[in-house]
Design a protein around this motif. Structure first.
Motif, PDB file in Angstrom:
ATOM      1  N   LEU A  95       4.279  -1.002   4.010  1.00  0.00           N
ATOM      2  CA  LEU A  95       3.217   0.002   4.072  1.00  0.00           C
ATOM      3  C   LEU A  95       3.248   0.740   5.402  1.00  0.00           C
ATOM      4  N   ARG A  96       3.435   0.006   6.482  1.00  0.00           N
ATOM      5  CA  ARG A  96       3.497   0.641   7.802  1.00  0.00           C
ATOM      6  C   ARG A  96       4.733   1.527   7.937  1.00  0.00           C
ATOM      7  N   GLU A  97       5.834   1.119   7.327  1.00  0.00           N
ATOM      8  CA  GLU A  97       7.043   1.943   7.390  1.00  0.00           C
ATOM      9  C   GLU A  97       6.846   3.265   6.654  1.00  0.00           C
ATOM     10  N   SER A  98       6.146   3.216   5.542  1.00  0.00           N
ATOM     11  CA  SER A  98       5.950   4.434   4.748  1.00  0.00           C
ATOM     12  C   SER A  98       4.833   5.300   5.293  1.00  0.00           C
ATOM     13  N   ARG A  99       3.902   4.697   6.046  1.00  0.00           N
ATOM     14  CA  ARG A  99       2.771   5.448   6.603  1.00  0.00           C
ATOM     15  C   ARG A  99       2.600   5.067   8.075  1.00  0.00           C
TER      16      ARG A  99
END
Length: 310
Positions: free
Chosen positions: A110-114
Motif C-alpha cells: 500500500l505504501r509503495e503504491s501510495r
C-alpha cells in the motif's frame, strides 16, 4: 469497497474532472495544470458526496483538491486488501493467523503504491502509533472470522469493477468487494465496513450503496441479486437486505434526479455548501464559504442565462 468516513476517500476514475489534453502544451497543459472536464459518470461514493454537500462533490470531482490521508481510512483500505488476498489461499488455509500474517506485506504494498501514506506516521519515530494502528487492523481482520467462515466461501468475484449505461445515458460504476454465486445461480453482493453498524434509523442510508451496486448488476446481467450484505467489522454486525425490482427502480429514479441536479450545477457553477456535523471531518474548510473560505476559480465554462420571457 466504497468511500466512507472509515474507508479511503479518493475520486473515482471516470466520475469526472479527468485530466486531458490542454489546448496547448503537454497532456496536463502548458503550465502543468490538470484540465477539468464535466462529470461523465456516477459512483456510490460520489453520489453520497453530492447528497451530503454539493460543494464537497465539486471539490472532489471538478476541482480534485488534494485530501490528507487519514489513519482510519487507510486502515480500511489495508483490511480490505487483506480480506481480498486471503481467498488466494486454498479453503483449508484461510485462517485468522494466516490473514493477520498478510497485514505487514499488504501495508508495504500500500505504501509503495501510495507514497503519500508515509505522512501518516512521520511524527512517530519510535513506531508506537504505527504498532497500535496495525494491531487494530489485526483485531478487525480477526473479528471477520466470527462473522463469516472463509473456508466455506468461494467468491465468484473480488474487488469487481462494474459499469453500465442506463437507457437515459447515465453511466453508473463502482467496485464491489465480493460477489458470491450459489450453485442455483443466486447472487449475493458483500461489502466490508471497518466502522460500526449504523443505528436502525440510518440503515437505509447505509444500504444505498448496496442498492446502487444491485441496480448496476441488474442492468448489466438481467439478474436481481438475491441478497445484499454489509459486514461491519468495527462492531461485529451483519446487515442484510433482499432487494426486489421495485426497490431498484426507485433507486434508478433517484439517481436520475441526482444526476440532473449535478448536471445543472455543472452548467451553472452553482455548487452550494450544505453544513452538517460531518463538516468537522472535511479537508476543504479553508475553501468553504461556510468557514470563511473562498472556493478556487471555477474551472469549467458557465452557461449564460437564457433570454427572459416578457
Amino acid at each position: 469497497m466504497d468511500s466512507s468516513i472509515d474507508e479511503a476517500v479518493t475520486p473515482d476514475a471516470g466520475d469526472g474532472a479527468a485530466t486531458g489534453p490542454a489546448a496547448s502544451g503537454g497532456p496536463d497543459g502548458a503550465a502543468g495544470e490538470r484540465v477539468a472536464v464535466a462529470p461523465v459518470s456516477l459512483s456510490p461514493s460520489r453520489a453520497g458526496d453530492f447528497m451530503q454537500c454539493p460543494l464537497l462533490y465539486r471539490f472532489r470531482v471538478i476541482d480534485r483538491l488534494p485530501e490528507k490521508p487519514s489513519e482510519a481510512a487507510t486502515r480500511g483500505t489495508l483490511v480490505h486488501a487483506v480480506l481480498e488476498r486471503l481467498f488466494d489461499a486454498p479453503a483449508g488455509e484461510r485462517t485468522a493467523p494466516r490473514a493477520k500474517a498478510l497485514i505487514p506485506g499488504q501495508w508495504d504494498r500500500l505504501r509503495e503504491s501510495r507514497p503519500e501514506l508515509t505522512e501518516l506516521f512521520a511524527d512517530d519515530p519510535e513506531g508506537e502509533r504505527l504498532a497500535g494502528w496495525l494491531a487494530e487492523a489485526e483485531r478487525l481482520v480477526e473479528r471477520w472470522f466470527t462473522l463469516e467462515d472463509p473456508t466455506r466461501l468461494e467468491p465468484a468475484e473480488r474487488e469487481l469493477f462494474v459499469e453500465t449505461e442506463l437507457d437515459s445515458g447515465l453511466r453508473l460504476r463502482g467496485i464491489i468487494d465480493r460477489v458470491d454465486v450459489a450453485p442455483t445461480g443466486e447472487v449475493r453482493i458483500v461489502d466490508y465496513k471497518t466502522g460500526k453498524a449504523p443505528r436502525p434509523e440510518y440503515a437505509e442510508g447505509a444500504l444505498f450503496q448496496m442498492k446502487f451496486y444491485a441496480l448496476v448488476v441488474w442492468r448489466l446481467k438481467g439478474i436481481v441479486p438475491r441478497r445484499l450484505q454489509l459486514v461491519y467489522l468495527g462492531s461485529g454486525d451483519v446487515l442484510t437486505y433482499d432487494p426486489v425490482p421495485a426497490d431498484l427502480e426507485r433507486v434508478e429514479r433517484r439517481l436520475h434526479a441526482l444526476w440532473e441536479a449535478i448536471r445543472q450545477a455543472t452548467e451553472t457553477g452553482d455548487w452550494r455548501p450544505r453544513p452538517t456535523k460531518l463538516c468537522g471531518w472535511c479537508d476543504h474548510r479553508a475553501h468553504c464559504p461556510e468557514f470563511g473560505g473562498t472556493p478556487p476559480p471555477y474551472p469549467l465554462p458557465v452557461r449564460a442565462p437564457g433570454p427572459r420571457a416578457e
